[in-house]
Scaffold this motif. Structure first.
Motif, mmCIF file in Angstrom:
data_model
loop_
_atom_site.group_PDB
_atom_site.id
_atom_site.type_symbol
_atom_site.label_atom_id
_atom_site.label_comp_id
_atom_site.label_asym_id
_atom_site.label_seq_id
_atom_site.Cartn_x
_atom_site.Cartn_y
_atom_site.Cartn_z
ATOM 1 N N ARG A 292 -33.489 -12.648 -13.821
ATOM 2 C CA ARG A 292 -33.658 -12.700 -15.275
ATOM 3 C C ARG A 292 -33.230 -11.391 -15.929
ATOM 4 O O ARG A 292 -32.716 -11.388 -17.037
ATOM 5 C CB ARG A 292 -35.117 -12.998 -15.617
ATOM 6 C CG ARG A 292 -35.543 -14.383 -15.219
ATOM 7 C CD ARG A 292 -36.986 -14.632 -15.655
ATOM 8 N NE ARG A 292 -37.535 -15.796 -15.018
ATOM 9 C CZ ARG A 292 -37.383 -17.034 -15.467
ATOM 10 N NH1 ARG A 292 -36.670 -17.248 -16.535
ATOM 11 N NH2 ARG A 292 -37.931 -18.042 -14.837
ATOM 12 N N LEU B 122 -29.468 -11.440 -16.457
ATOM 13 C CA LEU B 122 -29.118 -12.306 -17.581
ATOM 14 C C LEU B 122 -29.501 -11.666 -18.908
ATOM 15 O O LEU B 122 -28.740 -11.725 -19.881
ATOM 16 C CB LEU B 122 -29.796 -13.663 -17.436
ATOM 17 C CG LEU B 122 -29.281 -14.539 -16.293
ATOM 18 C CD1 LEU B 122 -30.106 -15.811 -16.197
ATOM 19 C CD2 LEU B 122 -27.824 -14.867 -16.484
ATOM 20 N N ALA B 123 -30.673 -11.026 -18.962
ATOM 21 C CA ALA B 123 -31.106 -10.379 -20.204
ATOM 22 C C ALA B 123 -30.170 -9.242 -20.584
ATOM 23 O O ALA B 123 -29.819 -9.083 -21.766
ATOM 24 C CB ALA B 123 -32.532 -9.860 -20.047
ATOM 25 N N ILE C 61 -26.885 -10.748 -21.900
ATOM 26 C CA ILE C 61 -27.058 -11.269 -23.257
ATOM 27 C C ILE C 61 -27.157 -10.121 -24.259
ATOM 28 O O ILE C 61 -26.558 -10.164 -25.342
ATOM 29 C CB ILE C 61 -28.294 -12.185 -23.332
ATOM 30 C CG1 ILE C 61 -28.036 -13.468 -22.535
ATOM 31 C CG2 ILE C 61 -28.658 -12.516 -24.771
ATOM 32 C CD1 ILE C 61 -29.253 -14.318 -22.318
ATOM 33 N N LEU D 292 -23.646 -8.682 -24.804
ATOM 34 C CA LEU D 292 -22.861 -9.553 -25.682
ATOM 35 C C LEU D 292 -23.309 -9.427 -27.133
ATOM 36 O O LEU D 292 -22.492 -9.351 -28.047
ATOM 37 C CB LEU D 292 -22.996 -11.013 -25.239
ATOM 38 C CG LEU D 292 -22.002 -11.501 -24.216
ATOM 39 C CD1 LEU D 292 -22.357 -12.911 -23.786
ATOM 40 C CD2 LEU D 292 -20.600 -11.450 -24.750
ATOM 41 N N GLY D 293 -24.606 -9.383 -27.328
ATOM 42 C CA GLY D 293 -25.136 -9.232 -28.685
ATOM 43 C C GLY D 293 -24.738 -7.919 -29.319
ATOM 44 O O GLY D 293 -24.377 -7.866 -30.494
ATOM 45 N N ALA E 297 -21.626 -15.574 -29.676
ATOM 46 C CA ALA E 297 -22.999 -16.020 -29.408
ATOM 47 C C ALA E 297 -23.008 -17.389 -28.743
ATOM 48 O O ALA E 297 -23.777 -17.631 -27.799
ATOM 49 C CB ALA E 297 -23.796 -16.046 -30.703
ATOM 50 N N GLY F 245 -21.883 -16.972 -25.172
ATOM 51 C CA GLY F 245 -22.960 -16.367 -24.393
ATOM 52 C C GLY F 245 -24.040 -17.370 -24.025
ATOM 53 O O GLY F 245 -24.529 -17.397 -22.892
ATOM 54 N N ALA F 246 -24.405 -18.222 -24.975
ATOM 55 C CA ALA F 246 -25.409 -19.254 -24.698
ATOM 56 C C ALA F 246 -24.890 -20.240 -23.657
ATOM 57 O O ALA F 246 -25.614 -20.616 -22.724
ATOM 58 C CB ALA F 246 -25.775 -19.982 -25.980
ATOM 59 N N GLN G 207 -22.556 -19.676 -21.351
ATOM 60 C CA GLN G 207 -22.436 -19.004 -20.055
ATOM 61 C C GLN G 207 -23.805 -18.821 -19.405
ATOM 62 O O GLN G 207 -23.928 -18.911 -18.187
ATOM 63 C CB GLN G 207 -21.750 -17.638 -20.212
ATOM 64 C CG GLN G 207 -20.319 -17.726 -20.647
ATOM 65 C CD GLN G 207 -19.385 -18.193 -19.533
ATOM 66 O OE1 GLN G 207 -19.797 -18.661 -18.486
ATOM 67 N NE2 GLN G 207 -18.108 -18.071 -19.790
ATOM 68 N N THR G 208 -24.821 -18.549 -20.209
ATOM 69 C CA THR G 208 -26.170 -18.394 -19.659
ATOM 70 C C THR G 208 -26.648 -19.687 -19.015
ATOM 71 O O THR G 208 -27.268 -19.671 -17.955
ATOM 72 C CB THR G 208 -27.144 -17.953 -20.758
ATOM 73 O OG1 THR G 208 -26.674 -16.723 -21.310
ATOM 74 C CG2 THR G 208 -28.545 -17.750 -20.207
ATOM 75 N N CYS G 209 -26.335 -20.816 -19.634
ATOM 76 C CA CYS G 209 -26.699 -22.105 -19.041
ATOM 77 C C CYS G 209 -25.804 -22.429 -17.846
ATOM 78 O O CYS G 209 -26.279 -22.955 -16.837
ATOM 79 C CB CYS G 209 -26.590 -23.214 -20.080
ATOM 80 S SG CYS G 209 -27.751 -23.047 -21.429
#
Length: 94
Positions: A20, A23-24, A27, A30-31, A52, A55-56, A58-60
């Motif tokens: 995690r 991933l954090a 993210i 990217l932000g 954004a 990024g969402a 890719q996270t999934c």
């Protein structure tokens, strides 16, 4: 020298999951990039939204088993070019 993407692919093939924290951090990076671009030029809002959304996605997507590297490259290039196109259209729009 192995790239971070190569290391991540090998780890995923061996059954290791991304933590995690990784991933954090991804993210957050990217932000920061998206907000930095928006701070420099407020016309880049469309690009911020595109980054954004990517990024969402890719996270999934990172939670699924990785495809072979040859198959992975084409969608990544397409995603990058889409962000460039959306940003350009957003900046050039009246």
């Amino acid at each position: 020298m192995r790239t971070p993407v190569g290391v991540a692919l090998v780890d995923r093939r061996r059954g290791r999951r991304l933590g995690r924290t990784v991933l954090a951090v991804a993210i957050a990076a990217l932000g920061a990039i998206a907000l930095g671009a928006f701070a420099l030029d407020d016309r880049s809002l469309a690009g911020l939204v595109a980054i954004a959304a990517l990024g969402a996605f890719q996270t999934c997507a990172v939670r699924r088993p990785p495809p072979p590297a040859v198959v992975l490259g084409a969608p990544q290039v397409a995603a990058g070019l889409t962000i460039v196109l959306v940003t350009a259209l957003g900046v050039l729009a009246p």
